[in-house]
Structures are given as C-alpha cells and as structure tokens.
Motif scaffolding. Structure first.
Motif, PDB file in Angstrom:
ATOM      1  N   ASN A 119      66.944  44.241  37.896  1.00 61.12           N
ATOM      2  CA  ASN A 119      68.357  44.611  37.793  1.00 61.12           C
ATOM      3  C   ASN A 119      68.699  45.879  38.572  1.00 61.12           C
ATOM      4  O   ASN A 119      69.720  46.511  38.314  1.00 61.12           O
ATOM      5  CB  ASN A 119      68.735  44.770  36.317  1.00 61.12           C
ATOM      6  CG  ASN A 119      68.781  43.427  35.598  1.00 61.12           C
ATOM      7  OD1 ASN A 119      68.623  42.386  36.227  1.00 61.12           O
ATOM      8  ND2 ASN A 119      69.009  43.446  34.299  1.00 61.12           N
ATOM      9  N   SER A 157      73.696  43.930  33.456  1.00 63.53           N
ATOM     10  CA  SER A 157      73.140  42.595  33.193  1.00 63.53           C
ATOM     11  C   SER A 157      73.647  41.694  34.298  1.00 63.53           C
ATOM     12  O   SER A 157      74.730  41.927  34.838  1.00 63.53           O
ATOM     13  CB  SER A 157      73.627  42.088  31.825  1.00 63.53           C
ATOM     14  OG  SER A 157      73.754  40.673  31.805  1.00 63.53           O
ATOM     15  N   SER A 172      74.858  38.898  33.862  1.00 65.54           N
ATOM     16  CA  SER A 172      75.878  38.023  33.282  1.00 65.54           C
ATOM     17  C   SER A 172      77.241  38.292  33.927  1.00 65.54           C
ATOM     18  O   SER A 172      77.696  39.436  33.982  1.00 65.54           O
ATOM     19  CB  SER A 172      75.959  38.290  31.775  1.00 65.54           C
ATOM     20  OG  SER A 172      77.035  37.606  31.206  1.00 65.54           O
ATOM     21  N   TYR A 214      79.116  41.598  32.828  1.00 67.99           N
ATOM     22  CA  TYR A 214      78.403  42.888  32.837  1.00 67.99           C
ATOM     23  C   TYR A 214      77.881  43.225  34.230  1.00 67.99           C
ATOM     24  O   TYR A 214      77.004  44.078  34.370  1.00 67.99           O
ATOM     25  CB  TYR A 214      77.220  42.861  31.870  1.00 67.99           C
ATOM     26  CG  TYR A 214      77.544  43.231  30.429  1.00 67.99           C
ATOM     27  CD1 TYR A 214      78.844  43.193  29.935  1.00 67.99           C
ATOM     28  CD2 TYR A 214      76.527  43.632  29.565  1.00 67.99           C
ATOM     29  CE1 TYR A 214      79.115  43.528  28.612  1.00 67.99           C
ATOM     30  CE2 TYR A 214      76.787  43.972  28.255  1.00 67.99           C
ATOM     31  CZ  TYR A 214      78.082  43.910  27.779  1.00 67.99           C
ATOM     32  OH  TYR A 214      78.333  44.248  26.471  1.00 67.99           O
ATOM     33  N   ASP A 237      74.075  53.378  30.803  1.00 68.63           N
ATOM     34  CA  ASP A 237      72.939  52.460  30.884  1.00 68.63           C
ATOM     35  C   ASP A 237      71.985  52.883  32.001  1.00 68.63           C
ATOM     36  O   ASP A 237      70.767  52.969  31.809  1.00 68.63           O
ATOM     37  CB  ASP A 237      73.412  51.029  31.176  1.00 68.63           C
ATOM     38  CG  ASP A 237      74.316  50.443  30.095  1.00 68.63           C
ATOM     39  OD1 ASP A 237      75.243  51.142  29.652  1.00 68.63           O
ATOM     40  OD2 ASP A 237      74.123  49.271  29.726  1.00 68.63           O
ATOM     41  N   ALA A 241      68.152  39.553  25.770  1.00 70.24           N
ATOM     42  CA  ALA A 241      69.598  39.628  25.946  1.00 70.24           C
ATOM     43  C   ALA A 241      70.096  40.911  25.278  1.00 70.24           C
ATOM     44  O   ALA A 241      69.318  41.810  24.983  1.00 70.24           O
ATOM     45  CB  ALA A 241      70.246  38.389  25.333  1.00 70.24           C
ATOM     46  N   GLU A 242      71.394  40.993  25.040  1.00 73.76           N
ATOM     47  CA  GLU A 242      71.941  42.162  24.354  1.00 73.76           C
ATOM     48  C   GLU A 242      71.760  42.041  22.843  1.00 73.76           C
ATOM     49  O   GLU A 242      71.403  42.994  22.162  1.00 73.76           O
ATOM     50  CB  GLU A 242      73.425  42.282  24.704  1.00 73.76           C
ATOM     51  CG  GLU A 242      74.128  43.474  24.086  1.00 73.76           C
ATOM     52  CD  GLU A 242      75.613  43.490  24.445  1.00 73.76           C
ATOM     53  OE1 GLU A 242      76.371  42.637  23.930  1.00 73.76           O
ATOM     54  OE2 GLU A 242      76.016  44.347  25.257  1.00 73.76           O
ATOM     55  N   ALA A 257      75.285  39.168  26.680  1.00 74.32           N
ATOM     56  CA  ALA A 257      74.722  39.351  28.019  1.00 74.32           C
ATOM     57  C   ALA A 257      73.227  39.052  28.072  1.00 74.32           C
ATOM     58  O   ALA A 257      72.450  39.584  27.277  1.00 74.32           O
ATOM     59  CB  ALA A 257      74.977  40.783  28.474  1.00 74.32           C
ATOM     60  N   ASP A 277      69.452  39.200  29.843  1.00 76.12           N
ATOM     61  CA  ASP A 277      68.673  40.166  30.637  1.00 76.12           C
ATOM     62  C   ASP A 277      69.337  41.534  30.701  1.00 76.12           C
ATOM     63  O   ASP A 277      69.577  42.086  31.777  1.00 76.12           O
ATOM     64  CB  ASP A 277      68.465  39.640  32.069  1.00 76.12           C
ATOM     65  CG  ASP A 277      67.555  38.424  32.099  1.00 76.12           C
ATOM     66  OD1 ASP A 277      66.507  38.474  31.432  1.00 76.12           O
ATOM     67  OD2 ASP A 277      67.908  37.435  32.778  1.00 76.12           O
ATOM     68  N   LEU A 278      69.659  42.081  29.547  1.00 75.98           N
ATOM     69  CA  LEU A 278      70.322  43.397  29.517  1.00 75.98           C
ATOM     70  C   LEU A 278      69.300  44.470  29.911  1.00 75.98           C
ATOM     71  O   LEU A 278      68.276  44.634  29.248  1.00 75.98           O
ATOM     72  CB  LEU A 278      70.876  43.674  28.118  1.00 75.98           C
ATOM     73  CG  LEU A 278      71.761  44.915  28.029  1.00 75.98           C
ATOM     74  CD1 LEU A 278      73.184  44.576  28.509  1.00 75.98           C
ATOM     75  CD2 LEU A 278      71.821  45.472  26.612  1.00 75.98           C
ATOM     76  N   THR A 279      69.592  45.190  30.965  1.00 74.65           N
ATOM     77  CA  THR A 279      68.639  46.185  31.468  1.00 74.65           C
ATOM     78  C   THR A 279      68.260  47.173  30.371  1.00 74.65           C
ATOM     79  O   THR A 279      67.095  47.537  30.203  1.00 74.65           O
ATOM     80  CB  THR A 279      69.245  46.948  32.661  1.00 74.65           C
ATOM     81  OG1 THR A 279      70.076  46.070  33.403  1.00 74.65           O
ATOM     82  CG2 THR A 279      68.153  47.508  33.546  1.00 74.65           C
ATOM     83  N   SER A 318      68.247  46.704  27.173  1.00 78.12           N
ATOM     84  CA  SER A 318      67.342  46.102  26.175  1.00 78.12           C
ATOM     85  C   SER A 318      65.892  46.232  26.646  1.00 78.12           C
ATOM     86  O   SER A 318      64.998  46.616  25.877  1.00 78.12           O
ATOM     87  CB  SER A 318      67.647  44.617  25.967  1.00 78.12           C
ATOM     88  OG  SER A 318      68.887  44.413  25.347  1.00 78.12           O
TER      89      SER A 318
END
Ligand code: NOJ
Ligand code: NOJ
Length: 624
Positions: free
Chosen positions: A88, A107, A109, A115, A122, A470-471, A483, A485-487, A489
C-alpha cells in the motif's frame, strides 16, 4: 488439563469429531477458523470448528493459547502484515498504483468505503512502525521507503487545501489524493493529530540519523519539515479539532497526547540542533498540553473520556491507542502520561474492553475476565459499528508494553485505581507493590500475558485463511467488513507482535515529567483561571467559505484576521468552536468570513461577553 479433557472427550465421541474444517459453511461465516483449522488439522488435534461446536469461546481461547497457536498465528501473520503494508505504499506497492513515491494509501478499496486516499494520521502511524523496524536494525531495507515518505510529506505540507495553506492552517488537513493533490470534498477538518504524528515519525528517523553521523541532513532537510508541524502544534493545540475517527469536533485525548509527545521530543531535537528559544516555546506549550491532558480522566467511571464533545460515554479505543503510541519504556508506570502500566491506563483498559462485551454477538459466552473483540467505541455505527482489528490489537499491545516495564523494573504496583483490573485475574489481590520474586507477581503477570494473548487470539479467529486484514469484522459473524487490506490494520499487527516479543520503541522524554501546578492557555495569557466558552453562530455560507472568530484577548488572537479561529461547520448552518477564555473577564469579539482569501468582518459594534468565574459558558449569535 482442558486439552487433555478435549482429547479424551473427542475419543469418546469420535464419530462427532470429524473434520469440521471441511464444512464450508463454517469457514465462510467465520473466515478465521480455516487458518486455525489447517494448523490444528496438521497437528492432528481437534479443529477449531469442532471446539466451537462443543465448548464456549473462552474455553476455546484457553486451548488455543495452550496449544501454541498464538505463536504460529504471529509467525504466519507477520510476513503477511508486512507485505500488506508495503503493498500500500507508492510508487511500486502492488495495490497502490497511482500513488506517488512514499504515499501510503489507507486501503485499495475504492467504494463502500472509498479509502484510496492518503491520511496523514494513517501514514504517520504506519511509517513510525516502519522507522522503528529500520532504526532497530530489524529491517534495513526500508530506508528507501522512509526517504520517499519524508519527501512526500514535505510536498503535502505545501499543498493548499480546504483547511488553508501551509501557513494558515493547511497542515491540519486530514487527507489528500494519492497523487499529492488536495482533496476538496466535504470532510471533518481540521484534524490536528496529523502534524503531531508526522513529526513524531520524522523525529524518530532524525534521532537515528544524528546518532549515526548524519546531523547535517537532519538540520538542513528534516528539521524545516519537522518545524512546520511543531510550530503548528505549538500555536494551535488549544483549538478544537476533529477526533481521530473524524466525527467529533472538540478536544480529543489522543490528539492532545500525541501533540504533547511531539512537542516534548521536538524540543529535545531542537535543543540539540541549537535552536534553544524555539525549543523553550515547545517545552512551554508541552507543559500546557500535559496539564490539559489530565483533565480527560473521569474519576467516577475510572476511565479516560475520549472527547470533550460528542455526547457519548467517552469509552473509546482513542485512549488505548494513546497509551501504545505514547509508550516510553523509560517512563515506568508514570500516570501523568498514561503509560501502559499506569494505574489509570489499566483501569481505563478494563472499562473500555468491558464496554464491548454485551454489544457484539461474537463476544457472547466469553467470560467477563477473558479477552473479547473491541471496536472504536460502543456507540459506533459506521459500517455497522463492528470490532476493528487495530483496536483489538491495541489492547494486546498495551498489555505487552505493561509487561515489558514490569519485567524491567522487577516489580508491579496494584493501586486502588488499578485494583479492579487486577482482580479480574486474582479476586483476592490487595493493593500493594509486588516484587518479581513474589508469587503474586508471577500470578498476575502470567495472567496478563494470557489476557493479552487472548486479544491476539480473537483477531486470529477472525482473520481469514489468506491472512488479509480489513478494517473491521462483523459483530455478528466475524466475517471481514469495510475497507479491505487496511494499511493501519497491518501496521497494528506488526507493532503488537513486536511488543509481544518484548521489543519497545525508543523513548521520547516522558520519564519524570511533572504536571505544572496550574494550566494556562496556549496564547501565553498569563496563566490565570480559564473557562471553556462555546461560540455558536448561525451563518449561511457558500462552498469554500468559512467562519472565523477573533477578539480582544490572546486566546481570540487579539483581533487578528490572519490567525482568527476557524469554526466548525459540523452542525451547519450553526458554526461553532469552544475556546478557553480568561475567567471573570469582559471579552469583545466578532465573527469574520473568509472566502478565496477575502476577509469580511461582521458589522459594528463589537460583540461582548462577560465570562463566568468558573464552569462553562455558551454564547449563541446570528451573523450580522
Ligand atoms: C468517514 C470516516 O472516515 C469515519 O471515521 C467516520 O466514522 C464516517 N465517515 C462517518 O462519519
Ligand atoms: C476511518 C477512520 O476513522 C480514520 O481514523 C482513518 O484515518 C480513516 N478511516 C482511513 O483509514
């Protein structure tokens, strides 16, 4: 014992103990089980799905913990989380095409939610984690990303945006397009944690560079970037801000705490660079922030109230995130900075976690003293108001951080404030100091370790078999939500795993801090008593036009239109802000409009209020 019991039981009812992992319906509903299943199948033991069929979730967690599954989850998830972060980051991240070098997408998404933007918060938290991995020698390949990050943030600082220009509030803009242009849509702005978190990340890189013979790069290149953010924090910390969840405009514990940290470590770096007068201003404002920080504690509820506005319980992951992101291993269990093992932070952790026990279906059946899934705050409804991976990981991380300090200092203190936290694990424990040679120390620290591991186990249970984070995950089924693949997370997994391994980030000067005897506002207004005054003004505006406040006292910027205070339009057409003003004082003020650089003042005469001696005050006006 339980493991043995399960195996015996399983043999007795062998026919029922088929490989439940093969049952697709369970895998779909509880995506996380399949990963566990694979491991447990391989181990030749019962599958997790089978356990869930026969035992309560708490019993399952205990078995999972005993069987070493947490270790294997950490081992398998670590590289996935690291790759998830790197995917990401522009320009070459696998999921971040179009992002400029060093830009972190929140993300990939692009809808529900979209996102594909870069948030300062973030990005800075993610890069702080990467910089710590770099400076500790854990991953020396990260330097190119870190240098890209610094350049991209320096670029973003200069991008004029709806919050202003670099010199008129633009640093508080929460998010940008991934090609480094301004995002101009409606949003909760400003968010004043961003500049603080960004400077903390870059300062940690600067400190390493200075220690490794590159002081000139720090002084010439990094310092001007850091200084912009610190100056912004030093002069704006007392203005209202949207919280880290981008919803409430007021003052927010996380924001105050990270601002305090940034100015404190910024002052130390500034002194090292030889700018002592700048450093002294940062220290002064850091003292004011530390003073203000204390006011969030709710002594009746024994927790930290996350926001001064918003009308919620105030139980919020905001506070747990504060504890882990302002952890300083050299500060022991200091309570004034809410260190992870401080009595207030432990009490707060219990109250926060307990806030989620009865509201999520996936927490039902979990004992009142066992780990459970947690979210942003109990009242949350965003995307269904679910547990968040990063919130549940944060609880584990705070507990691991606490264990690091207790082990280092060789003792653990139970106070009347932290008693309820410790009684979860030992109902008969008493207030006192327990040396590491005592049985009580061993009992409590072992229980806290198991409790912490339990939060990892909860997230592990709801991590799908490919390890993607995810988120959120559904409060009803545990399936990933919002979202992908939330960075953040992924980064939260990495920092929790590092803390579990006993690794702590470098300190930032929290040791031995003393709260000033009285708090003063940031405008150097003499340190007398202040009262919070809320100004509401009804004003119709066109898009891009904002309402500001200025007036006769320092806290109202002494009639300066340039530095006038921006009001929040969260309740449009009512614009509002809350300012601490000198108590028992006659204050004159006016609202002004700014549109495309044009300033319009309200008509004469000046408005006037008399502030009360104590309590608070609300003034309701209509633009004229
Ligand atoms: C989007 C924000 O990112 C999120 O934090 C918030 O909860 C929702 N908007 C709802 O306001
Ligand atoms: C919504 C969260 O509330 C906010 O904290 C975050 O910055 C954005 N999503 C992007 O991840």
């Amino acid at each position: 014992m339980l493991t043995v019991w399960i195996v015996v039981l399983c043999h007795l009812i062998a026919l029922l103990c088929v490989h439940a992992c093969d049952r697709q319906h369970d895998q779909n509903a509880y995506g996380g089980h399949s990963l566990q299943c694979q491991k447990l199948d391989a181990a030749g033991l019962l599958t997790v799905d089978e356990w869930y069929a026969y035992f309560s979730i708490e019993e399952v967690h205990q078995v999972v913990l005993k069987s070493g599954t947490i270790d294997s989850y950490v081992a398998s998830e670590s590289p996935i989380a690291k790759a998830g972060v790197l995917a990401n980051i522009g320009p070459n991240g696998a999921k971040s095409q179009g992002a400029k070098p060093g830009v972190v997408i929140a993300s990939p998404s692009t809808s529900d939610p979209d996102y594909l933007f870069t948030w300062t918060r973030d990005s800075s938290l993610v890069f702080k984690a990467l910089i710590d991995q770099f400076t500790s020698g854990e991953d020396t390949s990260l330097r190119v990303h870190i240098d890209n990050f610094v350049i991209s943030e320096a670029t973003l600082q200069q991008v004029s945006n709806p919050s202003g220009t670099v010199s008129s509030g633009g640093l508080g803009e929460p998010k940008f397009n991934i090609d480094e242009t301004a995002f101009t849509g409606a949003w909760g702005r400003p968010q004043r944690d961003g500049p603080a978190l960004r400077s903390t990340a870059i300062i940690s890189y600067a400190n390493w560079l200075r220690a490794n013979g590159n002081s000139s790069f720090v002084a010439n290149t990094l310092w001007p970037i850091i200084k912009l953010d610190l100056d912004y924090v030093a002069s704006n910390w007392n203005q209202s801000t949207f919280d880290l969840w981008e919803e409430i405009s007021s003052a927010s514990f996380f924001t105050t705490a990270v601002q305090h940290r940034a100015l404190r470590e910024g002052a130390a770096l500034t002194t090292a660079i030889g700018q002592t007068s700048v450093a002294s201003n940062y220290d002064t404002q850091a003292d004011n922030l530390l003073c203000f920080l204390q006011s969030y504690w709710n002594p009746t509820g024994a927790y930290v109230t996350a926001n001064t506005g918003g009308g919620r319980s105030g139980k919020d992951a905001n506070t747990v995130l504060t504890s882990i992101h302002t952890f300083d291993p050299s500060a022991g269990c200091d309570v004034v900075t809410f260190q992870p093992c401080s009595d207030k932070a432990l009490s707060n952790l219990k109250v926060y976690v307990d806030g989620f026990r009865s509201i999520y279906t996936i927490n039902s059946g979990i004992a009142a003293n066992a780990a459970a899934a947690t979210g942003r705050y109990p009242e949350d409804s965003y995307m269904g108001g679910n547990p968040w991976y990063l919130a549940t990981f944060a609880v584990a991380e705070q507990l691991y951080d606490a264990l690091i300090v207790w082990d280092a200092q060789g003792s653990l203190n139970v106070t009347s404030t932290s008693l309820a936290f410790f009684q979860q694990f030992s109902p008969s424990v008493a207030v006192g100091t327990y040396d590491s040679s005592s049985a009580t120390f061993t009992t409590l620290t072992s229980a806290v370790k198991r409790f912490a591991d339990g939060f990892i186990a909860v997230n592990a249970n709801f991590t799908p078999s490919d390890g993607a984070l995810a988120e959120q995950y559904s409060r009803n089924t545990g399936a990933p939500v919002s979202a992908v693949d939330l960075t953040w997370s992924y980064a939260s997994a990495l920092t929790a795993f590092d803390a579990r391994a006993g690794k702590a980030s470098p300190g930032w000067g929290a040791a031995g801090l003393i709260v000033p005897a009285s708090c003063s506002s940031n405008s150097g207004g003499g340190g007398g008593d202040t009262v919070p005054v809320t100004f509401n003004v009804q004003a119709t505006t066109v898009f891009g036009e904002n309402i500001y406040l200025t007036g006769s006292v320092d806290a109202l910027q002494n009639w300066s239109p340039d530095t006038a205070l921006l009001l929040s339009a969260a309740n449009y057409p009512t614009w509002s802000t809350t300012v601490n003003l000198p108590a028992s004082t006659s204050v004159q003020y006016k609202f002004i409009r700014k549109f495309n650089g044009q300033v319009t003042w309200e008509s004469d005469p000046n408005r006037q209020i008399n502030t009360p001696a104590s309590g608070s005050f609300t003034e309701n006006d209509t633009w004229r």
